[in-house]
Motif scaffolding. Structure first.
Motif, short mmCIF file in Angstrom:
data_model
loop_
_atom_site.label_atom_id
_atom_site.label_comp_id
_atom_site.label_asym_id
_atom_site.label_seq_id
_atom_site.Cartn_x
_atom_site.Cartn_y
_atom_site.Cartn_z
N PRO A 170 0.81 -1.22 0.00
CA PRO A 170 0.00 0.00 0.00
C PRO A 170 0.85 1.27 0.00
N VAL A 171 2.08 1.17 0.48
CA VAL A 171 2.96 2.35 0.47
C VAL A 171 3.23 2.79 -0.96
N PHE A 172 3.53 1.82 -1.82
CA PHE A 172 3.78 2.18 -3.21
C PHE A 172 2.53 2.74 -3.88
N ARG A 173 1.38 2.16 -3.61
CA ARG A 173 0.15 2.65 -4.24
C ARG A 173 -0.11 4.11 -3.84
N LEU A 174 0.12 4.43 -2.58
CA LEU A 174 -0.04 5.81 -2.14
C LEU A 174 0.97 6.72 -2.83
N PHE A 175 2.20 6.25 -2.93
CA PHE A 175 3.25 7.03 -3.58
C PHE A 175 2.91 7.28 -5.05
N ARG A 176 2.48 6.24 -5.73
CA ARG A 176 2.14 6.36 -7.14
C ARG A 176 1.04 7.39 -7.36
N THR A 177 0.02 7.36 -6.53
CA THR A 177 -1.07 8.32 -6.64
C THR A 177 -0.59 9.73 -6.37
N ALA A 178 0.25 9.88 -5.36
CA ALA A 178 0.77 11.21 -5.01
C ALA A 178 1.64 11.77 -6.11
N VAL A 179 2.47 10.94 -6.71
CA VAL A 179 3.33 11.40 -7.81
C VAL A 179 2.48 11.87 -8.98
N GLU A 180 1.45 11.10 -9.31
CA GLU A 180 0.60 11.48 -10.44
C GLU A 180 -0.07 12.83 -10.19
N ALA A 181 -0.39 13.12 -8.96
CA ALA A 181 -1.06 14.38 -8.63
C ALA A 181 -0.10 15.56 -8.54
N HIS A 182 1.17 15.31 -8.17
CA HIS A 182 2.04 16.43 -7.81
C HIS A 182 3.39 16.46 -8.52
N PHE A 183 3.61 15.60 -9.53
CA PHE A 183 4.94 15.57 -10.14
C PHE A 183 5.32 16.88 -10.83
N ARG A 184 4.33 17.67 -11.19
CA ARG A 184 4.64 18.95 -11.84
C ARG A 184 5.21 19.98 -10.87
N GLU A 185 4.93 19.80 -9.59
CA GLU A 185 5.42 20.76 -8.60
C GLU A 185 6.54 20.20 -7.73
N HIS A 186 6.53 18.90 -7.52
CA HIS A 186 7.48 18.31 -6.56
C HIS A 186 8.27 17.18 -7.23
N HIS A 187 9.58 17.35 -7.27
CA HIS A 187 10.45 16.39 -7.95
C HIS A 187 11.31 15.59 -6.99
N ASP A 188 11.21 15.86 -5.72
CA ASP A 188 12.09 15.27 -4.72
C ASP A 188 11.38 14.15 -3.98
N ALA A 189 11.99 12.96 -3.93
CA ALA A 189 11.37 11.83 -3.24
C ALA A 189 11.12 12.12 -1.76
N SER A 190 11.95 12.96 -1.17
CA SER A 190 11.78 13.26 0.25
C SER A 190 10.46 14.00 0.51
N TYR A 191 10.00 14.79 -0.46
CA TYR A 191 8.71 15.47 -0.31
C TYR A 191 7.59 14.44 -0.15
N TYR A 192 7.60 13.41 -0.98
CA TYR A 192 6.55 12.40 -0.94
C TYR A 192 6.63 11.58 0.34
N ALA A 193 7.85 11.32 0.82
CA ALA A 193 8.00 10.60 2.09
C ALA A 193 7.37 11.41 3.22
N ARG A 194 7.65 12.70 3.26
CA ARG A 194 7.07 13.56 4.31
C ARG A 194 5.56 13.65 4.16
N ALA A 195 5.09 13.85 2.94
CA ALA A 195 3.66 14.02 2.71
C ALA A 195 2.87 12.77 3.08
N LEU A 196 3.46 11.61 2.85
CA LEU A 196 2.77 10.36 3.13
C LEU A 196 3.02 9.84 4.53
N GLY A 197 3.97 10.46 5.23
CA GLY A 197 4.23 10.08 6.61
C GLY A 197 5.09 8.84 6.78
N TYR A 198 5.97 8.59 5.80
CA TYR A 198 6.86 7.43 5.88
C TYR A 198 8.31 7.90 5.90
#
Length: 276
Positions: A170-198
């Motif tokens: 489920p961690v990857f599924r959340l990540f995949r959805t978040a990237v699809e929504a925000h890849f135009r603004e956020h390019h750093d993997a650390s942003y997604y880790a913080r946003a998803l709480g992992y």
């Protein structure tokens, strides 16, 4: 240079149907061999013949008992459909009604083409036939949700490769959805880790297990795909790509694109004239 045509879902006769059916014979009448991008899904079943469709710069062969799935936003062109028979299902992203099929339809990693095993074909053909029958009914005869239910059954029977390969993590599924929504603004993997709480390491491990790529590589690949679409089909300059994809300036975007692909954006754009 041919300009990409943006297609919007418009049911025949202005009905509110979420699913529309089309034959390859009808597609040949409508097709002008141009490059298209739609805001709806196209799922096609080939009964017989050989041909090809290009989806996001990759040519996909079409043959007897094969399927092709073109997701919204994917740039595509029907290269060779003169010999094909079969049907196409056009539907909006919200059309499927089961949890599993809605999750599949929402995936940004849809497989574009696959062959339907002989053992599965009778079930696929029966599901498609029932959907065709209901779609041909007079307005008001069929409840609106029936074609959506039958589309879900067809998708389940088709068993696209990504169903079996769908990551359980489920961690990857959340990540995949978040990237699809925000890849135009956020390019750093650390942003997604913080946003998803992992923890970054937890996120990286989940992405690596699901895709064989690092989280950073996954994000880079998604940005590159969108950049190629903008360069090839919207004919944007590096400066406009930079603005649309969250880079501070054209130089920064050009350096990113060259590192990822091996060529500058302008040079890559010049090589794709035969596609568009």
């Amino acid at each position: 240079m041919t300009v990409i045509r943006q297609m919007t879902y418009q049911p025949a006769g202005h009905r509110a149907a979420a699913v529309e059916m089309l034959t390859f014979e009808r597609l040949r009448e409508l097709n002008d061999s141009g490059t298209q991008r739609a805001d709806f899904h196209v799922l096609a079943l080939v009964d017989a013949g050989r041909g090809a469709v290009t989806v996001d710069f990759l040519r996909q062969p079409l043959r007897e008992r094969s399927a092709v799935w073109i997701a919204p936003g994917a740039v595509h062109r029907w290269d060779d459909i003169a010999d094909l028979t079969g049907d196409l299902m056009l539907f909006v992203p919200t059309a499927p009604v089961t949890h599993a099929t809605r999750e599949l339809v929402a995936s940004p990693d849809l497989v574009a083409q696959w062959s339907v095993p002989d053992a599965d074909w009778p079930f696929v053909d029966a599901a498609r036939g029932h959907l065709l029958l209901e779609a041909s009914a007079a307005p008001g005869v069929t409840a609106a949700e029936v074609p959506e239910i039958l589309l879900s059954a067809l998708i389940a029977r088709l068993r696209p490769p990504q169903i079996d390969a769908r990551p359980a993590n489920p961690v990857f599924r959340l990540f995949r959805t978040a990237v699809e929504a925000h890849f135009r603004e956020h390019h750093d993997a650390s942003y997604y880790a913080r946003a998803l709480g992992y923890a970054p390491r937890t996120l990286s491990r989940a992405v690596q297990q699901a895709t064989g790529r690092t989280a950073k590589a996954y994000i880079v690949d998604r940005i590159v795909l969108e950049a190629k679409r903008l360069l090839a089909h919207d004919r944007l300059t590096a400066a406009r790509c930079a603005s649309g994809l969250g880079f501070p300036d054209a130089s920064n975007f050009s350096a990113f694109f060259r590192t990822a692909t091996g060529v500058p954006p302008g040079a890559w754009q010049a090589t794709v004239g035969t596609y568009v």
